[in-house]
Write a protein that holds these residues in place. Structure first.
Motif, PDB file in Angstrom:
ATOM      1  N   ALA A 167      33.711  26.410  39.394  1.00 40.33           N
ATOM      2  CA  ALA A 167      34.035  27.269  40.453  1.00 40.33           C
ATOM      3  C   ALA A 167      35.053  28.203  40.121  1.00 40.33           C
ATOM      4  O   ALA A 167      35.930  27.718  39.132  1.00 40.33           O
ATOM      5  CB  ALA A 167      34.247  26.744  41.793  1.00 40.33           C
ATOM      6  N   VAL A 168      35.260  29.280  40.743  1.00 35.52           N
ATOM      7  CA  VAL A 168      36.609  30.091  40.471  1.00 35.52           C
ATOM      8  C   VAL A 168      37.005  30.546  42.065  1.00 35.52           C
ATOM      9  O   VAL A 168      36.147  30.988  42.552  1.00 35.52           O
ATOM     10  CB  VAL A 168      36.444  31.353  39.548  1.00 35.52           C
ATOM     11  CG1 VAL A 168      35.168  32.175  40.067  1.00 35.52           C
ATOM     12  CG2 VAL A 168      37.824  32.042  39.248  1.00 35.52           C
ATOM     13  N   ALA A 169      38.157  30.689  42.051  1.00 34.08           N
ATOM     14  CA  ALA A 169      38.886  31.334  43.395  1.00 34.08           C
ATOM     15  C   ALA A 169      39.581  32.500  42.774  1.00 34.08           C
ATOM     16  O   ALA A 169      40.464  32.478  41.935  1.00 34.08           O
ATOM     17  CB  ALA A 169      39.900  30.242  44.045  1.00 34.08           C
ATOM     18  N   LEU A 170      39.242  33.644  43.159  1.00 31.43           N
ATOM     19  CA  LEU A 170      39.740  34.893  42.685  1.00 31.43           C
ATOM     20  C   LEU A 170      41.082  35.213  43.619  1.00 31.43           C
ATOM     21  O   LEU A 170      41.626  36.361  43.157  1.00 31.43           O
ATOM     22  CB  LEU A 170      38.618  35.986  42.972  1.00 31.43           C
ATOM     23  CG  LEU A 170      37.498  35.887  41.986  1.00 31.43           C
ATOM     24  CD1 LEU A 170      36.533  37.026  42.149  1.00 31.43           C
ATOM     25  CD2 LEU A 170      37.993  35.858  40.588  1.00 31.43           C
ATOM     26  N   GLN A 171      41.247  34.920  44.647  1.00 32.75           N
ATOM     27  CA  GLN A 171      42.321  35.422  45.516  1.00 32.75           C
ATOM     28  C   GLN A 171      43.803  35.354  45.008  1.00 32.75           C
ATOM     29  O   GLN A 171      44.704  36.224  45.090  1.00 32.75           O
ATOM     30  CB  GLN A 171      42.605  34.428  46.834  1.00 32.75           C
ATOM     31  CG  GLN A 171      41.167  34.754  47.791  1.00 32.75           C
ATOM     32  CD  GLN A 171      40.139  33.685  47.283  1.00 32.75           C
ATOM     33  OE1 GLN A 171      40.323  32.472  46.710  1.00 32.75           O
ATOM     34  NE2 GLN A 171      39.070  34.212  46.873  1.00 32.75           N
ATOM     35  N   PRO A 172      44.307  34.227  44.012  1.00 33.82           N
ATOM     36  CA  PRO A 172      45.635  34.206  43.802  1.00 33.82           C
ATOM     37  C   PRO A 172      46.261  35.499  43.036  1.00 33.82           C
ATOM     38  O   PRO A 172      45.416  36.029  42.125  1.00 33.82           O
ATOM     39  CB  PRO A 172      45.623  33.028  42.735  1.00 33.82           C
ATOM     40  CG  PRO A 172      44.629  32.209  43.367  1.00 33.82           C
ATOM     41  CD  PRO A 172      43.410  33.060  43.697  1.00 33.82           C
ATOM     42  N   LYS A 173      47.368  35.892  43.630  1.00 34.00           N
ATOM     43  CA  LYS A 173      47.761  37.098  43.128  1.00 34.00           C
ATOM     44  C   LYS A 173      48.538  37.115  41.918  1.00 34.00           C
ATOM     45  O   LYS A 173      48.862  38.341  41.588  1.00 34.00           O
ATOM     46  CB  LYS A 173      48.624  37.548  44.453  1.00 34.00           C
ATOM     47  CG  LYS A 173      47.775  37.794  45.664  1.00 34.00           C
ATOM     48  CD  LYS A 173      48.208  39.002  46.545  1.00 34.00           C
ATOM     49  CE  LYS A 173      47.171  39.476  47.389  1.00 34.00           C
ATOM     50  NZ  LYS A 173      46.599  40.580  47.100  1.00 34.00           N
ATOM     51  N   ALA A 174      48.803  36.082  41.422  1.00 34.84           N
ATOM     52  CA  ALA A 174      49.568  35.878  40.072  1.00 34.84           C
ATOM     53  C   ALA A 174      49.228  34.662  39.574  1.00 34.84           C
ATOM     54  O   ALA A 174      48.805  33.685  40.207  1.00 34.84           O
ATOM     55  CB  ALA A 174      51.056  36.339  40.387  1.00 34.84           C
TER      56      ALA A 174
END
Lengths: 492, 446, 492, 446
Positions: C124-131
């Motif tokens: 799975a991948v979480a795309l939200q993190p901003k950096a």
């Protein structure tokens, strides 16, 4: 770090573009396939990006600092205009698409024409010319066409000695004999001198107004009347139109034709020397001779008359070039006009003129300004009288200005003034910026007078290059890169 | 006004310094009777958002080439330009600089012009090229004028398959300059007898290849015949990409090459700005019009570049100049140079091959549409078809169905009587789907 | 010419934006209208353009030259990606538009996810993190959530001493106790040391791989097994993912979570320090704890589960930030991936690693390279042993490199190596460019050994600034411009 | 591959120099069993034209805000950004530079960060600001963490009208950090009793104004109450343009200000990247997270800028850092700074007034649509309406008719039970025609 030539850093086996190979197919070249060598080096994209970014950093532009190049009108180039010119509806449209698919493009040309005609009071406009000199050619051909249509064989064109070099070159190109008119002491043209030169052999007078000394030809109306009375036409060089935009309609001065450098007055970027755009406005007398294509309104919308002699272009002088003109520049110019509006355009002219006069006023005590009894238009003219005895030339001053962080002014032009320095600040500079520039020039002037010759003769010291040997370049011209003697891998 | 930095207070202070009573006093030399008292009858200043809206509205009334299957050429070609090209030419230091009259702070411009000159010379197979002209048509007109200067003759012979706009451009200048032009009639399938028309009065023979109908022309025998008659061969092209695949005019004996460089690095722009390519032999260089960058050294002995041979030019020579041209097409030349640097020999050759492959495929597809005839034996990426009835109507019907299907030759030359011919181009930007859609739709509308 | 601060050249009464005045209306501010002063100076557009162009010219970027900043992966930023990110269909779309109007945007997120999962082999991948650091936080919260879900109260996180500072900072932020693991002599982590540190209180191991010494942790599989055997999770810092793209799937190494710096491996521009983007890939064990929003396929097309606890996100760890992540960066990264393809991505890794090893090989005789018995991954590490006795420090070498036209390498990191110099050429440099850089460093090394101290201690000489006083800046911080004592017109 | 400069010959030469037998030998430390032998199961490299086509196809499946009447806000706002802003941030020297760790060759970045910090401080009415955070929501979470550090307490009180995403972001970090969060229930018409909920355990009170429903909040009494309880006031905003017209939090007693800066200089970008604004009082500066540019002098005494107070940061302090943040939002901050420089006080004030005027007009138009109620007494450019039935359905029906008519509050907070509320925003980019179309269409779909 020095930046090599593309030919020194690139390699023919490298490419920065990924083009797929087509499936095998039978060619239709009929034996015309290339056999000649093709020594075009390629760069990967990172290499190309770095090469051209580095080259750019050896340049100076308006965005780098004040660019007071007289006669060239280096004003701010809004990025909005770049963005507008790149809208797919303008940039990605072919000149020969069916007219039904380019109504917006034609509409834009129509709108630009409307603005140019309103600002000049003229009767017609030819948008095709690709630059100022091309516009001159168009206007002068219209004049020749008009004379021919009336059976006249006039063969002389009068040009004041302060004129841009393009004026005599243009007249000569289409077979006219050029006669020079001297300026009077105050830097303008004497209507009496014009009258004296006029005669039945004179086809036209070409006059730059405001002129190259930065002065408005205050007797222009009398001059125009004399020209017309002699059966000749009055061509006005519009290079300095920026000074009078919204202040006078040139039709009211008796002008028959004038080109407009969209890259000067209307701020399309100079781009290191082009592209320009030089639409020509024409009086009623010359309007019928405008070149094709001509924009016309029809029941189906806007259309173009593209063929000389067709309905709507029966007397057209011919065609100036393929297609319809510098569309990309039209978009930028109209974007500038819409942004400024009637009020902003007039204000721009006023600010440009005010700034030029301000510079002249602030420097008159340390430099010498000929013709300073008249208001300057958008340029402040100095000569080199103030340098007398210093051993420093106008060119040296220009190069020393580079070390102060500025682009030099125009030098040795106009020719009628000795060691001329022509400073055009345009309307784009803040007062703070003008004051800094003035301070730099004052400082130089005082240094010159104080005898600090080294600062001038060796200048520039702080540029990507010291002074370049132009004589050597001209004596044995090296105009292209040539592969050095074959040392293996030398190109790497 | 966002573009005008002076405030009312600034203006007042500056005015005081000039000693003038009012800004109007600075315009005192404009005769009062003629001075504009009212603002021009035009709208007032607009914000950026409003200007963007107004222009976007106009733009939306055009059909962009990229939005439809697109086969229009005839002197301007839609190619893919890498994003880096357009980015780089917008760098402030390139975009907002002037003609490099002060070389010490214009080495960027001068070096790329030197690179451009080398690329153009290499591409055309010539010895020397200038720093660009307005476009291909005006470059051709200048080539004719140059040939007159070199040969001291004043008659140009134009091939019938020269692009009609180019012919008209040459004819216009020649007419007003008092020079003679002989134009042969068009020969859509190629094979016209140009050699037979050369005589001892000709300063030059002007031949286009690929010609306006797309045919490839063998320039060698024409060059030989021209030279025998003391005339120059002026070779013209409108599609620079073709030179990646076909023999360049320099290798076929051309004396002057004039061409359109738009298709490398530059957008269609509804016809301009484009970039004229101009090359010749070294021995004619002092008769060549236009600007030239040349190599030299600076006071410290470092290599540098300057504008050179300006004694040919109008600002020195005035009425004796080789040309009245003052502006070149600098930024378009830069786009050409950057794109060409990215391509290199490898990329250009591949690109040209892909173009040719697409055009061959299209020709095969159109040839089998009932009633359609492909006229060409040879071509690069453009060829001519004959359709039943009016070419203009067919093209209009195609446009109504969302296909921009080429240029009716009659649009370029209404009086030619050749009303059934369509010039059809296919570049790498047309897909196989596009080509299939064209053939199918053409079949429908015929 | 020095460039002043905006506050020195701008004026509050000047604006570079023409905003129309609305027609008079009754406000609905209810007495909350601003009364506080607003000392925001404005610039006309020409002034602003020049100010920021001039500032830019005091900077160094990848396009200026080689940028060998170890651990930061300064590779070429294709302008195609900038163009794509600016398509109105991506840039001019609001995160809260109805999902039916953003199917293309969701499709792009889906496609990016597919690529990241294929390249890592994860679940799975979480795309939200901003950096990157935000991604670490997300991954470590997922680990904490997983432990909590199973009732575990583990409170220790193991971090090797060579780790990026963000690793311990992240672990500490969410309440973990950080325990350091020393490296063994060859610069990598010893699985035995990990085993010794593991225990029932250990929640996770955070390991950078390839590590900050530029080495691949060759015992990573054993380490992962030990971590899992102890009931802990294995967090991998993906900062150096660029070295192994297409060479190994991190899932096969036993990784449970890894953040991916899109601005490193996938070349979204660093922009002077951001924005970045740090998607986190998760193993099957952690996948249920991914934060909201989650992208799901429905009968109506793609949809987002935006609420923690809703269907499809029952165990979600929560929300990392407003909205869905750094969409603009997603477009750029996907554009980079599509351009490279599977073949180009692997080639990029190979070229990056080859270039690093080449640099190390070419400089080993004049500089000292610790751990050189192992292949370097995409960075070449040197220490300052070769400077012993010269009186010249690593920092001096870095500053001297500026005078050679280069951006310095990363210095004094990793901390485990004395006077570290970490050189990362990336895959974007040509051999010619690498050779020039190597020659410059060799020249510096020889000069240092020859005792040319002045060249180093005073460097840089040829930069917009000489060495800056950082101590002074920190001791009495001046963090904003303050209007000087009221002298009338001083701001002009 | 256009992005990879090495040729096969280069690679062979370089490999020879390393002494490795093959490129694979350089990867010898990757265990053989795990090494990928096949290429990843993904498409092969594509040319620029193909990539452009693929991405343009995806982009075409979205409805860009600029193509329809557009009223969506709720934390991200569509404003007009001058073309010069986007041009400037794409300058190579800005775009492709790194965090300014080598200040001598990064003065451009450092100076604009210093300008940015000053602008943010001035705009918010605070003493000092940092060099930007990821976005408004993460800035808010960092503000809470900072308040905990300053007060050595670990409980945050969140206003009910804080943007639900912001609340969720704070709650998430707090939960894993082991800190307590008390969130009040939403009060769509404003006027919630925050003061009553403050107690001595609170480190901070987090209040948004304009709040998520658009109401303007009087922060002064809240600040007083917070300070009395030994807590800090964290003031939040999501629409930076509002501060051109309304009283800034700094003038109302806020201790920390966290906000979203997207609406100045930055596009909507489907949610990111944005730019978090973060400001506080000077006395708290060493507890402030994030990067800071500070003024100093160089070896010749010239003014220059450096990153400073980095001893707070993770690369020095590691687990004792004020925050784990390493990246800021540099380029977005630059866009903010340039746009703000162009606006200046004069432009920002005008822009804010124009926004407010448009929103007032829209509120008046919607208020007279039968069944629609405007909830707000006060607002800036966004307000809340109550519609009969489901807000989500209404918004979907509007979208089907080509109007993007706002955000259902239920999308942000599905469990709130507030299913009939729509947040509606109007900026300078909505025209009177747009507003009229919205009212008319809303009338239709209800």
């Amino acid at each position: 770090l020095e930046e090599g030539l593309l030919f020194e850093i690139g390699r023919t086996e490298v490419t920065g573009v990924d083009v797929p190979e087509p499936a095998p197919f039978k060619d239709r070249l009929g034996g015309h396939a290339r056999t000649a060598p093709l020594e075009l080096p390629g760069l990967s994209e990172p290499e190309a990006m770095r090469h051209y970014v580095r080259l750019s950093r050896m340049n100076y532009g308006i965005d780098s600092g004040l660019f007071p190049l007289g006669s060239c009108t280096m004003k701010h180039n809004p990025r909005l205009n770049e963005k507008m010119a790149r809208l797919p509806g303008f940039a990605d449209v072919h000149p020969l698409q069916p007219l039904s698919t380019v109504q917006g493009a034609l509409g834009l040309m129509g709108e630009l024409s409307r603005y140019l005609l309103e600002l000049t009071g003229m009767q017609a406009v030819a948008l095709q010319p690709k630059a100022g000199a091309h516009g001159e050619l168009c206007g002068m051909m219209a004049i020749k066409a008009a004379h021919e249509a009336s059976g006249s064989k006039r063969h002389v064109v009068l040009v004041p000695e302060s004129a841009h070099g393009t004026n005599p070159a243009t007249a000569a190109l289409i077979g006219y004999e050029v006669r020079s008119i001297p300026a009077r002491a105050d830097g303008t043209v004497d209507p009496e001198a014009v009258k004296a030169a006029l005669g039945p052999e004179v086809a036209a007078l070409m006059l730059t107004n405001p002129n190259t000394c930065g002065l408005f030809e205050r007797d222009v109306v009398a001059i125009a009347e004399a020209v017309h009375a002699a059966g000749a036409y009055f061509y006005s060089d519009g290079a300095n139109f920026n000074a009078i935009l919204g202040k006078v309609r040139i039709a009211d001065l008796g002008v028959d034709a004038m080109h407009i450098n969209l890259h000067k007055t209307f701020s399309t970027p100079h781009g290191g020397g082009g592209p320009g755009a030089g639409p020509v406005v024409l009086s009623a007398a010359l309007a019928p001779f405008a070149p094709v294509p001509a924009l016309v309104a029809t029941a189906d919308g806007l259309a173009l008359v593209e063929d000389q002699g067709a309905d709507g272009a029966q007397q057209a002088l011919g065609r100036m070039s393929a297609f319809h003109g510098q569309m990309g520049m039209f978009v930028r110019a109209l974007s500038w006009m819409l942004s400024h509006g009637a009020d902003g355009m007039r204000q721009a002219s006023e600010d440009a003129v005010l700034s030029a006069n301000y510079i002249r006023a602030c420097l008159m005590d340390v430099m010498s300004a000929p013709f300073a009894e008249r208001p300057a238009m958008h340029e402040a003219l100095f000569d080199d009288a103030w340098l007398a005895g210093t051993g420093i030339s106008t060119l040296d001053v220009a190069k020393a200005l580079i070390d102060e962080g500025y682009h030099p002014m125009t030098v040795y032009f106009p020719l009628v003034v000795h060691g001329a320095m022509l400073i055009e600040p345009t309307e784009s500079e803040s007062k703070a910026s003008l004051d800094l520039f003035i301070a730099a020039l004052r400082d130089l002037a005082l240094a010159a007078k104080a005898g600090d010759k080294a600062r001038f003769l060796g200048a520039p010291y702080y540029a990507p290059r010291r002074r370049l040997d132009e004589t050597r370049a001209a004596r044995a011209p090296v105009l292209r890169w040539v592969k050095p003697e074959p040392i293996p891998d030398a190109a790497e | 006004m966002r573009y005008l930095p002076l405030t009312p207070e600034d203006r007042a202070e500056m005015l005081a310094r000039t000693g003038a009573a009012s800004v109007d006093a600075l315009f005192a030399d404009i005769p009062l009777a003629q001075r504009e008292t009212e603002l021009p009858n035009l709208p007032l200043a607009k914000g950026e958002l409003e200007v963007e809206r107004a222009l976007a509205r106009l733009a939306s009334r055009n059909v962009p080439a990229g939005s439809v299957p697109f086969f229009v050429g005839a002197g301007a070609y839609r190619h893919h330009v890498p994003a880096s090209v357009d980015h780089l030419i917008q760098r402030s230091e390139f975009l907002t600089s002037y003609t490099p009259y002060q070389p010490e702070i214009a080495q960027g411009t001068l070096q790329y012009l030197f690179e451009f000159q080398t690329q153009v010379a290499e591409l055309t197979g010539m010895e020397v090229a200038n720093a660009s002209m307005y476009d291909g048509s005006t470059a051709t007109a200048e080539a004719v004028l140059m040939a007159h200067r070199v040969t001291r003759r004043r008659k140009a012979l134009l091939a019938g398959n020269l692009h009609p706009h180019y012919r008209a451009t040459v004819e216009t200048v020649s007419r007003y300059a008092g020079d003679e032009v002989v134009s042969l009639p068009p020969a859509p399938s190629g094979g016209e007898d140009i050699i037979g028309a050369i005589d001892a009065g000709c300063s030059c023979v002007v031949v286009q290849s690929p010609d306006v109908f797309g045919n490839l022309v063998d320039l060698k025998p024409i060059a030989e015949a021209a030279h025998k008659a003391g005339a120059l061969l002026v070779a013209v092209f409108t599609e620079a990409v073709s030179l990646g695949l076909i023999e360049p005019p320099g290798a076929q004996g051309a004396d002057i090459v004039a061409g359109e460089g738009q298709s490398i690095g530059n957008a269609l722009n509804f016809g301009g700005p484009y970039v004229g390519l101009f090359a010749t032999r070294s021995k004619f260089v002092r008769q060549m019009p236009g600007r030239l960058a040349g190599e030299t050294v600076d006071a410290e002995g470092r290599r540098g570049f300057v504008l050179t041979l300006s004694t040919r030019e109008q600002h020195i020579r005035r009425e004796k100049a080789t040309s009245n041209i003052c502006t070149n097409s600098g930024l378009c030349a830069l786009a050409f140079t950057i794109h060409m640097s990215l391509l290199g020999k490898t990329g250009l050759t591949r690109l040209a091959r892909l173009n040719h492959a697409g055009a061959c495929d299209l020709a095969d597809r159109l040839a089998v549409v009932p009633g359609v005839e492909v006229l060409n034996d040879t071509f690069f990426n453009e060829f001519t078809i004959r359709v039943p009835g009016s070419a203009s109507h067919v093209v209009e019907k195609l446009a109504a169905k969302g296909i921009l299907g080429g240029v009716p030759y009659s649009r370029l030359a209404p009086k030619s009587g050749l009303d059934a011919l369509i010039l059809v181009a296919a570049t790498e930007t047309t897909s196989a789907d596009d080509r299939a859609a064209f053939a199918a739709t053409l079949n429908e509308v015929l």
